[in-house]
Design an enzyme around this catalytic site. Structure first.
Site, PDB file in Angstrom:
ATOM      1  N   HIS A  86       0.950  -1.162  -0.078  1.00 12.03           N
ATOM      2  CA  HIS A  86       0.110  -0.020   0.137  1.00 12.03           C
ATOM      3  C   HIS A  86       0.915   1.275   0.005  1.00 12.03           C
ATOM      4  O   HIS A  86       0.283   2.617  -0.612  1.00 12.03           O
ATOM      5  CB  HIS A  86      -1.051   0.086   1.282  1.00 12.03           C
ATOM      6  N   HIS A 113       2.539   8.941   0.804  1.00 13.02           N
ATOM      7  CA  HIS A 113       1.265   8.936  -0.048  1.00 13.02           C
ATOM      8  C   HIS A 113       1.788   9.683  -1.141  1.00 13.02           C
ATOM      9  O   HIS A 113       2.120  10.856  -1.214  1.00 13.02           O
ATOM     10  CB  HIS A 113      -0.190   9.387   0.338  1.00 13.02           C
ATOM     11  N   HIS A 137       3.562  11.121   6.247  1.00 14.16           N
ATOM     12  CA  HIS A 137       2.910  10.895   7.463  1.00 14.16           C
ATOM     13  C   HIS A 137       3.908  10.179   8.731  1.00 14.16           C
ATOM     14  O   HIS A 137       4.407   9.199   8.297  1.00 14.16           O
ATOM     15  CB  HIS A 137       1.599  10.053   7.398  1.00 14.16           C
ATOM     16  N   THR A 219      -6.253   6.982   7.345  1.00 14.53           N
ATOM     17  CA  THR A 219      -6.761   7.456   5.930  1.00 14.53           C
ATOM     18  C   THR A 219      -6.718   5.892   5.141  1.00 14.53           C
ATOM     19  O   THR A 219      -7.033   6.152   4.135  1.00 14.53           O
ATOM     20  CB  THR A 219      -5.792   8.339   5.335  1.00 14.53           C
ATOM     21  N   THR A 220      -6.404   4.837   5.884  1.00 18.75           N
ATOM     22  CA  THR A 220      -6.609   3.871   5.361  1.00 18.75           C
ATOM     23  C   THR A 220      -7.402   2.753   6.371  1.00 18.75           C
ATOM     24  O   THR A 220      -7.541   3.059   7.290  1.00 18.75           O
ATOM     25  CB  THR A 220      -5.231   3.105   5.180  1.00 18.75           C
TER      26      THR A 220
END
Length: 347
Positions: A86, A113, A137, A219-220
């Site tokens: 991811h 990200h 992050h 956020t995931t």
């Protein structure tokens, strides 16, 4: 026998549910639009990321600067850099923690990200609708109240995440090379590499006293609403070639997969703010507006200044012309008086 069969089927269904729940992607049948099917928290009312609208932000002068501790000298132990399918994630030691927040938050990991080549977007948070090529992050958990991140991530005050916008500059950023130079070793999901420790503070902006603060979520998946977000106003710059290394050459699938899937565009769209408030540690002025708004403000200010100057110029010019006319009148009257006086004394 019937009872054993029912127990077996029930256990098998739980396994299937668990396997389904653990699998998610950013696109496709398990993409962002379907996260809430397996992770109900993803559809709640305090989700992240958000689009930070500076016109609605409330300045809170009581918010102190963020003070990273142990970031400059994180110890002698190697960092583990992982492609988890991811994102690119780097483990952090517990010698790193934050002050300047309501609790002591200990570092766990950092990750990125980003978008894809040829596209401007990639960051998760936006500012006045503006996105950035990437976002870093740094994840911490509340060590004052909880034993570890597994326990903390389900609690309302469990996590604190630093959000750093990454944009393209003219020169390479040496601090980011510590990570980006290693990406060739973790091209596929599940691959990891050990890297020497380095000064993590240099990954952050210089100004840590100017930031936006709000309560949100991971956020995931599982999207737990347990994050105190600190999104820094100042951006960090990397070179175009550094960004390309992040955007290309990584895959979200394992090495043995015959159809590798590129790892890119791993960002979630902004979520609705609902009734939440966003605070800023600084007065939000023109520097927080978008480029178009800044241009409009500059030209508007110039127009006002020019109008004031022209008004003042014409007022002064008119006053000066009036004084000249008055002086001419005085001279004319004086001359006329002397002429009349001279005529009266002639024989």
């Amino acid at each position: 026998m019937m009872l054993l069969t029912l127990i077996f089927l029930q256990g098998f269904s739980h396994v299937l549910a668990a396997n389904h729940g653990s699998h998610w992607t950013y696109a496709g049948p398990h993409g962002k639009e379907h996260w809430s099917d397996s992770y109900p928290d993803c559809s709640r009312q305090a989700q992240s990321p958000i689009d930070i609208q500076t016109k609605s932000v409330q300045h809170d002068p009581a918010l102190p600067p963020v003070e990273p501790q142990g970031y400059q000298s994180p110890g002698d132990g190697a960092f583990t850099l992982l492609n988890n399918g991811h994102t690119v994630q780097m483990s952090l030691p517990q010698t790193m923690f934050l002050r300047g927040l309501p609790q002591t938050y200990v570092a766990v990991q950092l990750h990125f990200h980003w978008g894809s080549r040829g596209h401007a977007g990639g960051s998760e948070h936006l500012v006045n609708g503006e996105s950035f090529p990437a976002e870093l992050h740094v994840v911490h958990y509340n060590a004052d109240s909880y034993a570890n991140i597994t326990e903390a991530k389900r609690q309302a005050d469990g996590l604190a995440v630093l959000g750093i916008f990454i944009e393209v500059g003219d020169v390479a950023n040496p601090a980011y090379d510590n990570i980006l130079n290693q990406l060739k070793n973790i091209q596929y999901a599940g691959q990891k590499v050990s890297i020497p420790p380095f000064n993590v503070r240099e990954l952050l902006p210089r100004q840590l006293g100017r930031y936006f603060r709000y309560n949100g979520s991971l956020t995931t998946p599982p999207c737990f609403e347990s994050v105190l977000w600190t999104v820094f106003h100042q951006r960090v710059q990397i070179s175009a070639s550094q960004l390309e290394r992040l955007q290309g050459g990584l895959y979200s699938t394992k090495a043995e997969n015959s159809s590798p899937v590129p790892l890119a565009d791993n960002y979630r769209a902004p979520q609705l703010l609902h009734e939440r408030l966003v605070f800023s540690s600084f007065p939000v002025g023109p520097s927080a507006y978008s480029a178009g708004e800044i241009v409009a403000i500059v030209f508007g200010t110039l127009f006002v200044c020019l109008s004031i100057f022209l008004t003042f110029y014409f007022v002064v010019k008119r006053a000066r012309a009036k004084r000249i006319r008055e002086q001419k009148d005085v001279v004319f009257k004086s001359s006329s008086s002397r002429a009349a006086s001279g005529d009266s004394h002639r024989p």
